[in-house]
Design an enzyme around this catalytic site. Structure first.
Site, mmCIF file in Angstrom:
data_model
loop_
_atom_site.group_PDB
_atom_site.id
_atom_site.type_symbol
_atom_site.label_atom_id
_atom_site.label_comp_id
_atom_site.label_asym_id
_atom_site.label_seq_id
_atom_site.Cartn_x
_atom_site.Cartn_y
_atom_site.Cartn_z
ATOM 1 N N ALA A 45 0.866 -1.195 0.000
ATOM 2 C CA ALA A 45 0.000 0.000 0.000
ATOM 3 C C ALA A 45 0.895 1.235 0.000
ATOM 4 O O ALA A 45 0.771 2.130 0.846
ATOM 5 C CB ALA A 45 -0.969 -0.008 1.182
ATOM 6 N N HIS A 50 7.007 5.680 1.735
ATOM 7 C CA HIS A 50 7.759 4.492 1.326
ATOM 8 C C HIS A 50 8.694 4.833 0.169
ATOM 9 O O HIS A 50 9.844 4.392 0.113
ATOM 10 C CB HIS A 50 6.814 3.389 0.834
ATOM 11 C CG HIS A 50 5.844 2.885 1.847
ATOM 12 N ND1 HIS A 50 4.497 3.116 1.757
ATOM 13 C CD2 HIS A 50 6.019 2.141 2.968
ATOM 14 C CE1 HIS A 50 3.869 2.528 2.773
ATOM 15 N NE2 HIS A 50 4.769 1.944 3.526
ATOM 16 N N SER A 199 0.685 7.685 5.970
ATOM 17 C CA SER A 199 0.555 6.327 6.494
ATOM 18 C C SER A 199 -0.402 5.567 5.583
ATOM 19 O O SER A 199 -1.353 6.151 5.051
ATOM 20 C CB SER A 199 -0.027 6.377 7.910
ATOM 21 O OG SER A 199 -0.570 5.119 8.254
HETATM 22 P P1 AMP Z 1 5.014 -0.089 6.564
HETATM 23 O O1 AMP Z 1 4.629 -0.462 5.182
HETATM 24 O O2 AMP Z 1 3.988 0.725 7.292
HETATM 25 O O3 AMP Z 1 5.547 -1.254 7.375
HETATM 26 O O4 AMP Z 1 6.250 0.897 6.418
HETATM 27 C C1 AMP Z 1 7.416 0.497 5.737
HETATM 28 C C2 AMP Z 1 8.510 1.497 6.008
HETATM 29 O O5 AMP Z 1 8.107 2.782 5.523
HETATM 30 C C3 AMP Z 1 8.813 1.668 7.503
HETATM 31 O O6 AMP Z 1 10.222 1.756 7.687
HETATM 32 C C4 AMP Z 1 8.119 2.949 7.831
HETATM 33 O O7 AMP Z 1 8.697 3.641 8.923
HETATM 34 C C5 AMP Z 1 8.298 3.728 6.548
HETATM 35 N N1 AMP Z 1 7.309 4.810 6.454
HETATM 36 C C6 AMP Z 1 5.959 4.697 6.557
HETATM 37 N N2 AMP Z 1 5.380 5.909 6.495
HETATM 38 C C7 AMP Z 1 6.386 6.810 6.363
HETATM 39 C C8 AMP Z 1 6.437 8.235 6.261
HETATM 40 N N3 AMP Z 1 5.344 8.981 6.282
HETATM 41 N N4 AMP Z 1 7.653 8.821 6.126
HETATM 42 C C9 AMP Z 1 8.786 8.063 6.111
HETATM 43 N N5 AMP Z 1 8.805 6.726 6.220
HETATM 44 C C10 AMP Z 1 7.623 6.102 6.334
#
Ligand code: AMP
Length: 307
Positions: A45, A50, A199
């Site tokens: 997503a 990301h 997010s």
């Molecule tokens: P996730 O898919 O939520 O597990 O996130 C994957 C990676 O993307 C993790 O290292 C998160 O910290 C990073 N991430 C998610 N949202 C953000 C954001 N708004 N800014 C920077 N990194 C992000």
């Protein structure tokens, strides 16, 4: 016209290892060392947050691997595992534009045959605070999958986002405590123009909720300004942020704390020096987190010079 090459989509550990052995050899550098592999673990997503990690990864190594895996081990009972957004085609299209080499998309069975072994990485005391208190077992599940991904991919560097500050802290601790031979790099938080941290869960927010959710970054921002002005200690910075968030009835605060960057434990009210303010709140049914570094109450500046 630049022709974009789709990343290789790989679902099994055996195929991934073979592809990376091949790619490392093919990108051997002038000094004879194999190409560097940078891993960006995600749950898919994908959004601009990301993608900022992926761009950074692209500039750090010859081979960029993005994993997309909604890890059942880090979801508790009653959490959104089944409802978690899955948008693989759109994700791959975005990763194609960024020149990613390999997308690793294992099934839950591939990662946890027969439901998963019994072995887990245990996060330690910080793993049951804050996000860990709201989501028991979450960080053990997260560290278990991150250590598996590190062992599967064998990256030189793994890229994480500062958005998940407690995750970053615990991963860095795990790498130090277990002597994992990998570098961890942390990328800054990417935000909407409104300030709301991006997010994958923001898509659940109704417009009125998204508007109210901006108070989280506004509160953190005001605390950071108060700290930078030297007018706030930890307690005052917390009051400043809390007042802004409390003005939005749609936002149900879970925690708002200032932690020490080295221990991730709450600091004392009069703490001076570097710290991090963390917030988590429920907006509608959506749990949101955010954080900001604070330079708290620096030493009082020298008073006016004597003439
Ligand atoms: P996730 O898919 O939520 O597990 O996130 C994957 C990676 O993307 C993790 O290292 C998160 O910290 C990073 N991430 C998610 N949202 C953000 C954001 N708004 N800014 C920077 N990194 C992000």
């Amino acid at each position: 016209m630049t022709v974009l090459t789709r990343p290789e989509l790989i679902g099994t550990i055996t195929e991934l290892r073979a592809a990376l052995d091949r790619d490392r050899a093919a990108t051997r550098r002038a000094d004879g060392t194999p190409g560097r592999v940078v891993l960006v673990p995600t749950m898919g997503a994908l959004h601009a947050g990301h993608l900022s990690l992926v761009r950074r990864a692209r500039s750090r190594g010859e081979i960029v691997v993005v994993s997309i895996f909604v890890n059942p081990l880090q979801f508790g009972a009653g959490e959104d595992l089944d409802a978690y957004p899955r948008t693989l085609d759109a994700d791959v299209a975005l990763l194609t534009e960024l020149g990613v080499d390999v997308v690793f998309v294992p099934t839950a069975d591939e990662m946890y045959p027969a439901g998963g072994g019994l072995t887990r990485v245990v996060a330690g005391p910080v793993g049951s605070l804050l996000e860990g208190a709201a989501r028991p077992g979450h960080f053990d599940g997260m560290l278990t999958v991150v250590s598996k991904l590190i062992n599967i991919v064998g990256p030189d560097t793994v890229m994480f986002g500062q958005k998940d500050a407690q995750q970053v802290f615990l991963v860095q601790r795990m790498v130090a405590d277990l002597n994992l031979r990998v570098a961890i790099e942390v990328a800054p938080i990417v935000r909407e123009p409104s300030g709301l941290a991006l997010s994958s869960r923001n898509r659940y927010l109704e417009p009125s909720e998204a508007e109210a959710a901006v108070s989280l970054s506004e509160g953190l921002g005001a605390a950071s300004v108060a700290a930078a002005l030297g007018t706030a200690d930890a307690a005052a910075a917390t009051r400043t942020a809390r007042a802004i968030i409390a003005a939005r009835p749609l936002v149900k605060l879970d925690y708002l704390v200032v932690v020490h960057p080295e221990t991730f434990l709450p600091v004392e009210a009069q703490h001076r020096g570097p710290a991090r303010m963390l917030v988590a709140a429920l907006v509608g049914h959506t749990r949101l987190i955010d954080n900001v570094p604070l330079d708290l109450n620096p030493e009082p500046r020298a008073t006016a010079q004597k003439i």
